[in-house]
Motif scaffolding. Structure first.
Motif, PDB file in Angstrom:
ATOM      1  N   CYS A 150     102.113 -90.994  35.727  1.00 24.69           N
ATOM      2  CA  CYS A 150     101.869 -89.537  35.780  1.00 24.69           C
ATOM      3  C   CYS A 150     100.903 -89.155  36.893  1.00 24.69           C
ATOM      4  O   CYS A 150     100.329 -88.068  36.878  1.00 24.69           O
ATOM      5  CB  CYS A 150     101.343 -89.047  34.427  1.00 24.69           C
ATOM      6  N   SER A 151     100.685 -90.019  37.816  1.00 22.83           N
ATOM      7  CA  SER A 151      99.967 -89.781  39.093  1.00 22.83           C
ATOM      8  C   SER A 151      98.444 -89.685  39.108  1.00 22.83           C
ATOM      9  O   SER A 151      97.918 -89.371  40.170  1.00 22.83           O
ATOM     10  CB  SER A 151     100.509 -88.519  39.775  1.00 22.83           C
ATOM     11  N   ASN A 163      99.434 -83.216  40.988  1.00 20.87           N
ATOM     12  CA  ASN A 163      98.367 -83.674  40.112  1.00 20.87           C
ATOM     13  C   ASN A 163      96.988 -83.264  40.629  1.00 20.87           C
ATOM     14  O   ASN A 163      96.096 -82.910  39.862  1.00 20.87           O
ATOM     15  CB  ASN A 163      98.450 -85.188  39.935  1.00 20.87           C
ATOM     16  N   ASN A 210     104.500 -85.362  43.560  1.00 18.02           N
ATOM     17  CA  ASN A 210     103.799 -85.836  42.352  1.00 18.02           C
ATOM     18  C   ASN A 210     102.299 -85.835  42.559  1.00 18.02           C
ATOM     19  O   ASN A 210     101.535 -85.298  41.739  1.00 18.02           O
ATOM     20  CB  ASN A 210     104.233 -87.271  42.012  1.00 18.02           C
ATOM     21  N   GLN A 213      96.644 -79.690  39.748  1.00 21.12           N
ATOM     22  CA  GLN A 213      96.421 -79.566  38.301  1.00 21.12           C
ATOM     23  C   GLN A 213      94.958 -79.857  37.962  1.00 21.12           C
ATOM     24  O   GLN A 213      94.344 -79.153  37.165  1.00 21.12           O
ATOM     25  CB  GLN A 213      97.335 -80.544  37.549  1.00 21.12           C
ATOM     26  N   ASN A 232     104.027 -83.817  38.090  1.00 20.09           N
ATOM     27  CA  ASN A 232     103.252 -85.013  38.439  1.00 20.09           C
ATOM     28  C   ASN A 232     103.876 -86.303  37.906  1.00 20.09           C
ATOM     29  O   ASN A 232     103.395 -87.396  38.203  1.00 20.09           O
ATOM     30  CB  ASN A 232     101.829 -84.895  37.899  1.00 20.09           C
TER      31      ASN A 232
END
Length: 493
Positions: free
Chosen positions: A296-297, A173, A169, A176, A342
Motif C-alpha cells: 500500500c506504498s 500516498n 501509487n 494522503q 496507493n
C-alpha cells in the motif's frame, strides 16, 4: 540545502537533480528502457541520486534488502529479472558483504560500483546535465500508472514477493499523508530507516522531499547513541522509527537530545504502552502510531496530533475504500481489505519472475483482523497467519505472546519472547515459546493463566532458550525464521 547524509555535505534540490541526470544518462547506455536495475546501497545522497537517475531514464529501481543474506538477495534479483546490481566499494567493505558480491557474480549478475564512475563521467556529461536542469527537460516524462520501484515483502508469511509500485501509487500516498500531517521548509526529518523498506523510502525519504522539508539520511537505525547526538545537533523536528528502535533511543538519550522534535511516528510493529510512556515521561513527546504495508506504498491508517487514540492505528487515509471480511473463529471484527490509489500494481512471484500478478478487483487483503469504532479509529486485534489450530480451536499466537510478556513483567523489559506454532501428531499444532529469559518456566506461566482465568490452550507446550531471536532490519520479529529454527531443533520435517 535540503538533503544531508553522514558525509555532512548538504545538497540542494538542484544538486540532487543534476547528479541524478549524470548517473541516469550513464546507466542508460548500459541498460534497456523498462529494465529492472537492482540497488544495493545504504541511506545516502548517492542512493537517492541513483534512484531518481534510473527513474528519469525509464529504468525501474529494485531496492535490495541487504539484511536477508546473499541467497535471498540473488533470489530477489531473479524474481525481478535484474541483470545489473549498483553498489559501492565503501559500503561492501564496511558491511563485510564480499561473499554477497561473489554470489551475484556466480548468478551471472553484473555488479557496478558507484566509485568507478569517476573513470567514465566527463566534463561534457556534467555540462549536459546542468543544461538539462536549466531548460527543465526531463528525459522520461511519463509516470502515472507505470512501474516506479520494486520492493520486497518482509517475508513474514513465507518467501519474499516482489511488490511493484507505480509513480501514481507513491505520489498518492504522499498526498494522503500530507492531508493529515503537514510538513514544511522549517522542518528537518531524520531518517535512519533503510530505503529498501517502504516506510523508509516513501515516508522517510520521498515524503519530505516532495513536501519541501529538509532531510537527513543516516545509514543504520541501530547506532542509538550516535543518532541521539545527531538529532540534537541538526535540530531535527520529525523522526520515524519502529518500537524496537524508539525503546533503544529512549534508554540512552539525554532528555535534551530530542528538544526540537515536533512529532514522531512509529510503524512496522505495534508501539508498546511502556515505550509510549517512556517517551512521554522522559521527553514529553507523544509517539504516534501509523499502520501500513509494502503493498500500500505503505501507509493505510495513521493517528495525528489532533485525532490520536493510544492503542489505535489511527483512521484510514483519504480515498481508501475498505471492507471487513469475516474470519472463522473470530466473533468481533474481521480481516481488513483495502482499495485505493496507493494500492500496488501487483506482485512478481518467485516462481514466475518478471510477470506482474495484479490484485483481484484491486482489493488488497491485509491479513490483519481489525475492529473499527464509531468514529473511524482502527484497532488491530490479530494477524490471521498468527493463529494456531489446536484440537480444532483457533488460538491467537499474539495473545499468547502478550500473556507471556505480562507473566514475566517482573523480569524486566530487556528480554525477548517469540511464539510460534509447529505441527503436532495428535493435536494438529502445538505452541512453542522461544526466549532468552531462563527464568521463564511452564509453572510460572501456568500459574498466571489460572490466576487470570485464561484458557489452558494459551500455555506453550515447549519452552526453548536461545541467546538471540531473529529480527528483520526494521526491528520487527522474524517469525518465519524463528519457526524454521524451532522445527530444525525439534527435528520436525
Amino acid at each position: 540545502m535540503f538533503v544531508e547524509d553522514i558525509n555532512r555535505v548538504p545538497n540542494s534540490y538542484k544538486d540532487i537533480i543534476i547528479k541524478a541526470f549524470v548517473l541516469g544518462r550513464f546507466f542508460k547506455k548500459k541498460t534497456q528502457p523498462g529494465e529492472h536495475v537492482a540497488i544495493l546501497l545504504p541511506n545516502a545522497i548517492a542512493t537517492l541520486c541513483t534512484f531518481f537517475g534510473l527513474s528519469a531514464y525509464e529504468r525501474i529501481p529494485v531496492m535490495l534488502n541487504f539484511s536477508v543474506g546473499a541467497k535471498n538477495m540473488v533470489s530477489m534479483c531473479k524474481t525481478a529479472t535484474c541483470k545489473m546490481v549498483i553498489t559501492s566499494h565503501l559500503f561492501i567493505r564496511n558491511a563485510k558483504m564480499e561473499p554477497v558480491i561473489e554470489e551475484f557474480k556466480k548468478a551471472g549478475l553484473e555488479v557496478f560500483y558507484l566509485e568507478d564512475l569517476r573513470k567514465y563521467i566527463t566534463l561534457f556529461d556534467k555540462i549536459g546535465a546542468f543544461l538539462r536542469y536549466k531548460v527543465k527537460r526531463v528525459p522520461h516524462k511519463e509516470g502515472g500508472n507505470k512501474p516506479a520501484v520494486v520492493l520486497f515483502t518482509s517475508g513474514s508469511e513465507g518467501a519474499p514477493k516482489a511488490v511493484v509500485l507505480s509513480h501514481a501509487n507513491i505520489i498518492s500516498n504522499i498526498k494522503q499523508m500530507s492531508s493529515i500531517e503537514t510538513i514544511n521548509v522549517t522542518d528537518t526529518l531524520f531518517n535512519a530507516l533503510p530505503m529498501f523498506h517502504s516506510f523508509g523510502l516513501t515516508v522517510g525519504t520521498l515524503f519530505p522531499l516532495f513536501e519541501g522539508s529538509k532531510l537527513f539520511l543516516y545509514p543504520s537505525p541501530l547506532h542509538y547513541r550516535i543518532i541521539s547526538e545527531i538529532v540534537y545537533e541538526i535540530g531535527a523536528s520529525i523522526m520515524l522509527a519502529t518500537d524496537t528502535f524508539f525503546r533503544g533511543y529512549a534508554k540512552i538519550a539525554h532528555p535534551m537530545d530530542f528538544h526540537n522534535i515536533r512529532f514522531m511516528y512509529g510503524g512496522a510493529e505495534a508501539i508498546k504502552p511502556d515505550t509510549r510512556n517512556m517517551w512521554v515521561e522522559r521527553f514529553g513527546i507523544r509517539v504516534m502510531e501509523a499502520y501500513g504495508s509494502t503493498e500500500c506504498s505503505p501507509v493505510v491508517t495513521a493517528n495525528n496530533r489532533i485525532f490520536n487514540r493510544f492503542g489505535s492505528i489511527g483512521k484510514l487515509l483519504p480515498k481508501i475504500q475498505y471492507k471487513i471480511e469475516p474470519v472463522d473463529g473470530i466473533e468481533k471484527g474481521g480481516e481488513l481489505c483495502v482499495k485505493g490509489p496507493n494500492v500496488m500494481m501487483g506482485y512478481y512471484m518467485p516462481d514466475n519472475p518478471g510477470v506482474l500478478v495484479p490484485l483481484k478487483d484491486g482489493w488488497y487483503h491485509t491479513g490483519d483482523v481489525v475492529e473499527i469504532d464509531e468514529i473511524g479509529f482502527v484497532y488491530i486485534k490479530d494477524r490471521i497467519k498468527r493463529f494456531a489450530k489446536i484440537g480444532g480451536e483457533m488460538v491467537s499466537l499474539n495473545a499468547v505472546h502478550e500473556m507471556v510478556i505480562k507473566a514475566c513483567e517482573a523480569s524486566g523489559p530487556d528480554y525477548s519472547y517469540g511464539v510460534v506454532a509447529v505441527p503436532h501428531e495428535s493435536k494438529g499444532e502445538q505452541i512453542v515459546l522461544v526466549t532468552n529469559n531462563k527464568k521463564v518456566t511452564q509453572d510460572c506461566l501456568h500459574n498466571y493463566i489460572r490466576a487470570n482465568g485464561m484458557s489452558e490452550l494459551y500455555l506453550p507446550r515447549l519452552i526453548l532458550y536461545h541467546d538471540t531471536l531473529p529480527v528483520f532490519a526494521t526491528g520487527k520479529a522474524d517469525n518465519v525464521t524463528l519457526k524454521k529454527q524451532v522445527m530444525e531443533e525439534l527435528n520436525i520435517a
